[in-house]
Design an enzyme around this catalytic site. Structure first.
Site, PDB file in Angstrom:
ATOM      1  N   ASP A 279     -97.160  77.063  28.228  1.00  0.00           N
ATOM      2  CA  ASP A 279     -96.840  76.871  29.656  1.00  0.00           C
ATOM      3  C   ASP A 279     -96.637  78.185  30.404  1.00  0.00           C
ATOM      4  O   ASP A 279     -95.892  78.244  31.390  1.00  0.00           O
ATOM      5  CB  ASP A 279     -95.580  75.989  29.823  1.00  0.00           C
ATOM      6  CG  ASP A 279     -95.765  74.619  29.209  1.00  0.00           C
ATOM      7  OD1 ASP A 279     -96.911  74.142  29.178  1.00  0.00           O
ATOM      8  OD2 ASP A 279     -94.766  74.028  28.755  1.00  0.00           O
TER       9      ASP A 279
ATOM     10  N   GLN B 237    -101.267  76.072  24.119  1.00  0.00           N
ATOM     11  CA  GLN B 237     -99.976  76.395  23.514  1.00  0.00           C
ATOM     12  C   GLN B 237     -99.727  77.909  23.593  1.00  0.00           C
ATOM     13  O   GLN B 237    -100.177  78.516  24.538  1.00  0.00           O
ATOM     14  CB  GLN B 237     -99.910  75.887  22.052  1.00  0.00           C
ATOM     15  CG  GLN B 237     -99.840  74.375  21.938  1.00  0.00           C
ATOM     16  CD  GLN B 237    -101.170  73.666  22.096  1.00  0.00           C
ATOM     17  OE1 GLN B 237    -102.119  73.995  21.419  1.00  0.00           O
ATOM     18  NE2 GLN B 237    -101.256  72.691  22.973  1.00  0.00           N
TER      19      GLN B 237
HETATM   20  P1  GDP Z   1    -100.167  76.490  31.019  1.00  0.00           P
HETATM   21  O1  GDP Z   1     -99.938  75.374  30.083  1.00  0.00           O
HETATM   22  O2  GDP Z   1     -99.985  77.818  30.376  1.00  0.00           O
HETATM   23  O3  GDP Z   1    -101.470  76.396  31.754  1.00  0.00           O
HETATM   24  O4  GDP Z   1     -99.014  76.390  32.136  1.00  0.00           O
HETATM   25  P2  GDP Z   1     -98.508  75.040  32.874  1.00  0.00           P
HETATM   26  O5  GDP Z   1     -99.519  74.639  33.871  1.00  0.00           O
HETATM   27  O6  GDP Z   1     -98.074  74.037  31.865  1.00  0.00           O
HETATM   28  O7  GDP Z   1     -97.179  75.563  33.539  1.00  0.00           O
HETATM   29  C1  GDP Z   1     -97.181  76.618  34.440  1.00  0.00           C
HETATM   30  C2  GDP Z   1     -96.500  76.110  35.730  1.00  0.00           C
HETATM   31  O8  GDP Z   1     -96.193  77.222  36.549  1.00  0.00           O
HETATM   32  C3  GDP Z   1     -97.408  75.235  36.564  1.00  0.00           C
HETATM   33  O9  GDP Z   1     -96.622  74.326  37.267  1.00  0.00           O
HETATM   34  C4  GDP Z   1     -98.051  76.222  37.527  1.00  0.00           C
HETATM   35  O10 GDP Z   1     -98.504  75.616  38.735  1.00  0.00           O
HETATM   36  C5  GDP Z   1     -96.907  77.160  37.772  1.00  0.00           C
HETATM   37  N1  GDP Z   1     -97.268  78.557  38.069  1.00  0.00           N
HETATM   38  C6  GDP Z   1     -98.250  79.317  37.518  1.00  0.00           C
HETATM   39  N2  GDP Z   1     -98.173  80.585  37.973  1.00  0.00           N
HETATM   40  C7  GDP Z   1     -97.133  80.619  38.832  1.00  0.00           C
HETATM   41  C8  GDP Z   1     -96.509  81.655  39.596  1.00  0.00           C
HETATM   42  O11 GDP Z   1     -96.899  82.807  39.569  1.00  0.00           O
HETATM   43  N3  GDP Z   1     -95.416  81.315  40.334  1.00  0.00           N
HETATM   44  C9  GDP Z   1     -94.920  80.046  40.364  1.00  0.00           C
HETATM   45  N4  GDP Z   1     -93.855  79.809  41.114  1.00  0.00           N
HETATM   46  N5  GDP Z   1     -95.469  79.046  39.665  1.00  0.00           N
HETATM   47  C10 GDP Z   1     -96.541  79.336  38.888  1.00  0.00           C
HETATM   48  P1  IMO Z   2     -99.846  74.292  26.886  1.00  0.00           P
HETATM   49  O1  IMO Z   2    -101.272  74.510  26.467  1.00  0.00           O
HETATM   50  C1  IMO Z   2     -95.690  73.940  25.661  1.00  0.00           C
HETATM   51  C2  IMO Z   2     -94.935  71.972  21.821  1.00  0.00           C
HETATM   52  C3  IMO Z   2     -94.252  70.627  21.838  1.00  0.00           C
HETATM   53  C4  IMO Z   2     -93.511  70.692  20.524  1.00  0.00           C
HETATM   54  C5  IMO Z   2     -94.482  71.426  19.613  1.00  0.00           C
HETATM   55  C6  IMO Z   2     -95.320  70.513  18.734  1.00  0.00           C
HETATM   56  O2  IMO Z   2     -99.697  73.463  28.085  1.00  0.00           O
HETATM   57  O3  IMO Z   2     -99.129  75.595  26.952  1.00  0.00           O
HETATM   58  P2  IMO Z   2     -97.351  68.865  19.221  1.00  0.00           P
HETATM   59  O4  IMO Z   2     -97.462  67.684  20.116  1.00  0.00           O
HETATM   60  O5  IMO Z   2     -98.323  69.949  19.531  1.00  0.00           O
HETATM   61  O6  IMO Z   2     -97.372  68.520  17.771  1.00  0.00           O
HETATM   62  O7  IMO Z   2     -95.871  69.457  19.498  1.00  0.00           O
HETATM   63  O8  IMO Z   2     -95.328  72.158  20.475  1.00  0.00           O
HETATM   64  N1  IMO Z   2     -96.163  72.059  22.653  1.00  0.00           N
HETATM   65  C7  IMO Z   2     -96.235  72.717  23.809  1.00  0.00           C
HETATM   66  N2  IMO Z   2     -95.280  73.355  24.523  1.00  0.00           N
HETATM   67  N3  IMO Z   2     -96.968  73.944  26.083  1.00  0.00           N
HETATM   68  C8  IMO Z   2     -97.940  73.336  25.372  1.00  0.00           C
HETATM   69  O9  IMO Z   2     -99.237  73.416  25.699  1.00  0.00           O
HETATM   70  C9  IMO Z   2     -97.584  72.649  24.196  1.00  0.00           C
HETATM   71  N4  IMO Z   2     -98.267  71.942  23.283  1.00  0.00           N
HETATM   72  C10 IMO Z   2     -97.387  71.598  22.338  1.00  0.00           C
HETATM   73  O10 IMO Z   2     -93.377  70.502  22.927  1.00  0.00           O
HETATM   74  O11 IMO Z   2     -92.365  71.495  20.649  1.00  0.00           O
HETATM   75 MG    MG Z   3     -98.776  73.639  29.921  1.00  0.00          MG
END
Ligand code: GDP
Ligand code: IMO
Ligand code: MG
Length: 494
Positions: A67, A278
């Protein structure tokens, strides 16, 4: 095309007699022209020895616990990269992309889908739930996104079936088992079957007879195990077969030999982004085991998870938040928790909107952990860092950063191999001056407050990696691109 061959002197003199012209095709691929293994090898040799004009490649890898904002960064890179390939994980991922205020959350489909000119590959390292994939494709279509002819699934990708979810739910809730806090998508059990050599590949899904036999045998076995261990209700193999045979028909047009597709694309000079899912600390080998996911989310996984050789990977870009989050159980040394940090952690969660993109679960929050970022740099070979969510720290007058780890009072560079090892680990903090002014939507380094620039410079100094991009908001446009990064990756400025 594969006609492109190099003129290098042969390593083994006898090999001169194997001219490409004389070579006969020895292998065939699904629905495509047959190609010769020797010709592919020659392209590969030419690529690895730098004798063809092969495309650029970059791996996007999460440097923390997922994330980090990978989805947004992949989207920014697709302004010039023409292919995006996912290499690990499944629909446990949730990658958010916001374009002019319109939000997309991608789980299995790579980020290049939002640019119609991009080709998108779900690689062999991914575990694919056919129903989740079709649902995602349907919702993209409904949003007017092109998904035909530009989205391909590896014929070697492993398939998630309902018994994987059954096994995971049983295991997560069973007394005496370690609760990982998984996403309940069946990811772990699907990878177990892959490694146990009893999984089903996408190519097998399309073979109706094989699918029926596989589901019948697997259901018999899994139902027995799940009943004995977890007292689960049995799954109906016949119903499952009908549902997945139907899904197979819909998925068939997407299934390809994507290793061949990607290697051909490279040989034609096309550039590829490998989209990680991840993060480093969730990697099956290098993360906080057993509180990890079940795949190789680190950069090495980009090669095994797509079939593009490691010698063809040019750059590894690590994505880190300006602070740290984790969702699910497991060690998190710099977490803001307990009496002293709880309120601050909650504040960071609110300001950063730190809730799972798909599951909505609140993310645990904490300060940037530089020793772990250095570890991520070492494991992945990170040359560029992208720092996201800088704007979330805008309100702070000082920002604690974990600059070192101590075990038993002694500083250490070693990252524990055991989850219990983290219990002894103590963070050494340094307080950096905050900028206490808005950075949201700032688009040049010069326009950043001095303290923000110093914060980024400190990260560079402490990790040895250069910061190539800074994200100052969730939207595609809220991004700072550093000139050297632009020129190395061939991006457009502004
Ligand atoms: P990913 O799994 O690595 O693609 O990340 P996610 O999408 O799960 O989580 C990142 C969150 O942060 C999302 O809600 C994005 O819209 C938000 N986001 C990404 N870059 C920025 C930033 O620079 N500032 C803020 N405030 N939010 C961001
Ligand atoms: P993105 O690509 C954050 C975490 C789960 C759990 C552990 C194992 O969006 O960054 P699983 O279902 O994979 O067996 O769960 O890994 N997890 C993530 N946490 N971002 C992800 O993906 C995740 N994918 C799995 O919360 O702790
Ligand atoms: Mg994510």
């Amino acid at each position: 095309m594969l006609e492109r061959t190099h003129q290098a002197p042969p390593i083994f003199p006898g090999s001169q007699s194997f001219s490409t012209a004389a070579a006969q095709p020895v292998c065939a691929t699904q629905g495509q022209a047959s190609v010769c293994g020797r010709a592919i090898f020659q392209v590969e040799f030419a690529l690895s020895s730098g004798r063809t004009n092969r495309g650029r490649t970059a791996v996007i890898v999460g440097a923390q616990w997922g994330d980090e904002g990978k989805g947004k960064i992949v989207d920014v890179l697709t302004q010039t990269f023409s292919v995006v390939a996912r290499y690990a994980g499944g629909h446990n991922a949730g990658h958010t992309v916001i374009i002019n205020g319109k939000k997309f959350i991608l789980q299995l489909v790579p980020g290049g889908i939002l640019r119609p000119e991009c080709t998108n590959v779900v690689g062999n390292g991914v575990v694919i739930d056919p129903l989740a994939f079709l649902k995602e494709v349907a919702s993209l279509r409904a949003a007017g996104v092109k998904v035909d002819g530009n989205l391909f699934v590896s014929n070697r990708a492993q398939v998630i079936l309902p018994y994987h979810r059954m096994m995971e739910l049983g295991s997560e809730n069973a007394p005496g088992r370690v609760k990982i806090g998984t996403t309940s998508r069946g990811i772990g059990p699907a990878y177990e079957d892959k490694m146990g050599r009893r999984g089903l590949r996408a190519a097998d899904l399309l073979d109706s007879q094989l699918l029926r036999t596989h589901i019948e045998n697997a259901c018999r076995e899994k139902n027995m195990i799940a009943h004995a261990l977890f007292n689960s209700d049995p799954l109906d193999a016949d119903k499952m077969f009908r549902e997945y045979a139907d899904a197979a028909e819909q998925i068939a047009p997407f299934v390809r030999d994507t290793a061949l597709l990607l290697n051909r694309a490279l040989a034609e000079g096309k550039s590829i982004v490998f989209e990680g899912a991840q993060g480093t600390m969730l990697d099956i080998d290098h993360g906080t085991y057993p509180f990890v996911t079940s795949s190789s989310s680190t950069s090495g996984g980009a090669a095994t998870g797509t079939g593009v050789p490691p010698t063809s990977i040019d750059t590894v870009i690590g994505i880190t938040k300006a602070y740290c989050t984790r969702v699910g159980s497991g060690p998190f040394p710099s977490e803001l928790a307990g009496v002293s940090g709880g309120a601050q952690g909650e504040d960071l969660r609110k300001r950063g909107n730190e809730f799972g993109a798909v599951t909505g679960r609140p993310r645990r929050t904490g300060w940037l952990d530089l020793p772990l970022l250095r570890y991520a740099g070492m494991i992945n070979g990170i040359s560029w860092l992208v720092v996201t969510k800088l704007d979330v720290l805008d309100h702070l007058t000082e920002i604690p950063v974990c600059v070192g780890h101590k075990v038993d009072g002694k500083e250490t560079d070693e990252v524990p191999a055991q989850a219990c090892g983290y219990e002894k680990l103590e963070c050494i903090y340094r307080k950096m001056p905050g900028w206490a002014s808005p950075t949201q939507a700032i688009r040049t380094v010069e326009a950043l407050p001095k303290a923000a620039r110093e914060y980024l410079a400190f990260i560079e100094k402490e990790t040895g990696a250069r910061v190539g991009m800074i994200s100052t908001g969730p939207d595609r446009e809220q991004t700072i691109l550093v000139p050297d990064f632009i020129s190395e990756l061939g991006l457009k400025s502004g």
